[in-house]
Design an enzyme around this catalytic site. Structure first.
Site, PDB file in Angstrom:
ATOM      1  CE  LYS A   1      -4.167   0.573   2.287  1.00 14.76           C
ATOM      2  NZ  LYS A   1      -5.189   0.652   1.260  1.00 14.76           N
TER       3      LYS A   1
HETATM    4  C1  PLP Z   1      -6.003  -0.768  -4.022  1.00 10.54           C
HETATM    5  C2  PLP Z   1      -6.772  -1.475  -2.964  1.00 10.54           C
HETATM    6  N1  PLP Z   1      -7.285  -2.698  -3.226  1.00 10.54           N
HETATM    7  C3  PLP Z   1      -7.969  -3.389  -2.306  1.00 10.54           C
HETATM    8  C4  PLP Z   1      -8.224  -2.870  -1.048  1.00 10.54           C
HETATM    9  C5  PLP Z   1      -8.955  -3.699  -0.028  1.00 10.54           C
HETATM   10  O1  PLP Z   1      -8.078  -4.181   0.937  1.00 10.54           O
HETATM   11  P1  PLP Z   1      -8.559  -4.433   2.437  1.00 10.54           P
HETATM   12  O2  PLP Z   1      -9.708  -5.382   2.357  1.00 10.54           O
HETATM   13  O3  PLP Z   1      -7.397  -5.023   3.127  1.00 10.54           O
HETATM   14  O4  PLP Z   1      -8.972  -3.130   2.981  1.00 10.54           O
HETATM   15  C6  PLP Z   1      -7.744  -1.600  -0.728  1.00 10.54           C
HETATM   16  C7  PLP Z   1      -7.999  -1.000   0.575  1.00 10.54           C
HETATM   17  O5  PLP Z   1      -7.205  -1.082   1.460  1.00 10.54           O
HETATM   18  C8  PLP Z   1      -6.988  -0.890  -1.704  1.00 10.54           C
HETATM   19  O6  PLP Z   1      -6.486   0.320  -1.434  1.00 10.54           O
END
Ligand code: PLP
Length: 305
Positions: free
Chosen positions: A157
């Site tokens: 991230k």
């Molecule tokens: C690009 C992206 N994909 C998917 C997700 C979903 O991930 P999570 O379920 O861990 O929040 C997020 C959010 O965090 C994201 O920023």
């Protein structure tokens, strides 16, 4: 936006107004920071707040930091402890969203990752619905491509990579769509702007694999487990072609911010019957109970504040 009164900054809890970085900070200048997005949910019967899967969130945060050659003095356990401390300081009694960040904290110019100081900070804010239309979303296929693992790893991230997500989201919203599906450079659907995606075809729940330039979502992982254990669904992780979503029976997106969002139309074509499908509906209900610590079978995912 209803922000926390306190934040964790430079090693201690301080009033939010004192948690400020300089305009010369590397993480701000170059997007060299990595972040997490976690939620804590209020359980009205127990009158307690529960953080959802903080071990997994902080493990992923430290992995993102590792990808970006960052080192901080905290491990998962100490990050959870200070999260609880931050939440207790403001005595939250409602659903909240937490934003921990590890960033290149040195000041000055010079694009690189090495020989820079790293630091950790975190603030909290009140819950807001991320996708307003979460029972009946109309999505498009974005003209933007997802950042590739060999460009900026989507499995980390990384703040800088969210310029990609912002382009995707704004163009979709300005064109009248709730969200967008994003193709990777091989033409497969990777995910949404900031959420993972699932479709049901012939009764099988399908989601792209972690090698298709997705963030390794914790909601995604939770939904896979719940779908298998509670709904007895076959879940397959495989690449998804663009046109498969037009003939899917159901579709939904998952994310900590978004939760589970039902997609009922893609580029003006109805998905299935053009309304939320039964698997999506059941998963939404179960997920809401689980995150609020109402399902003892998943109590290991809820950390009490
Ligand atoms: C690009 C992206 N994909 C998917 C997700 C979903 O991930 P999570 O379920 O861990 O929040 C997020 C959010 O965090 C994201 O920023």
């Amino acid at each position: 936006m209803d922000l926390s009164k306190h934040a964790f900054f430079q090693g201690k809890i301080v009033p939010l107004g004192e948690a400020n970085i300089s305009i010369a900070t590397h993480g701000f200048l170059y997007g060299t920071s990595v972040f997490g997005g976690m939620r804590a949910y209020w359980n009205e019967e127990k009158k307690r707040l529960f953080v959802f899967r903080p071990y997994d969130h902080f493990r992923r945060l430290l992995n993102s930091a590792h990808l970006m050659a960052m080192n901080i003095e905290y491990d998962v356990e100490s990050l959870i402890q200070l999260t609880l401390d931050v939440l207790r300081t403001d005595d939250w009694k409602q659903d909240v969203y937490l934003r921990p960040t590890i960033y290149k904290a040195d000041m000055g110019i010079g694009v690189r990752l090495h020989e820079l100081k790293d630091d950790f900070c975190m603030f909290v804010m009140a819950f807001e619905k991320y996708v307003k239309n979460d029972t009946d979303a109309h999505v498009t296929v974005s003209s933007w491509r997802r950042v590739d693992d060999n460009v900026i790893p989507a499995r980390g991230k990384v703040a800088g990579a969210y310029a990609n997500s912002a382009l995707i989201k704004t163009d979709a919203n300005r064109s009248g769509f709730d969200e967008a599906l994003v193709l990777d450079n091989n033409g497969h659907i990777s995910e949404g702007s900031a959420m993972n995606i699932f479709m049901v075809r012939d009764g099988v729940l399908i989601t792209p694999p972690v090698t298709d330039n997705i963030l390794e979502g914790i909601t995604r992982r939770s939904v896979i487990e719940i779908a298998r254990k509670e709904l007895g669904l076959d879940v397959v992780e495989r690449s998804i072609d663009r046109t498969e979503v037009f003939i899917a029976e159901e579709m939904f997106m998952t994310g900590t911010a978004a939760q589970i969002v039902a997609i009922t139309k893609v580029d003006h074509r109805p998905v299935g019957r053009g309304e939320m499908g039964p698997a999506t509906s059941k998963l939404r209900t179960m997920f809401d109970d689980i995150v609020r610590a109402k399902n003892p079978r998943y109590a290991q995912w809820n950390v009490e504040v």
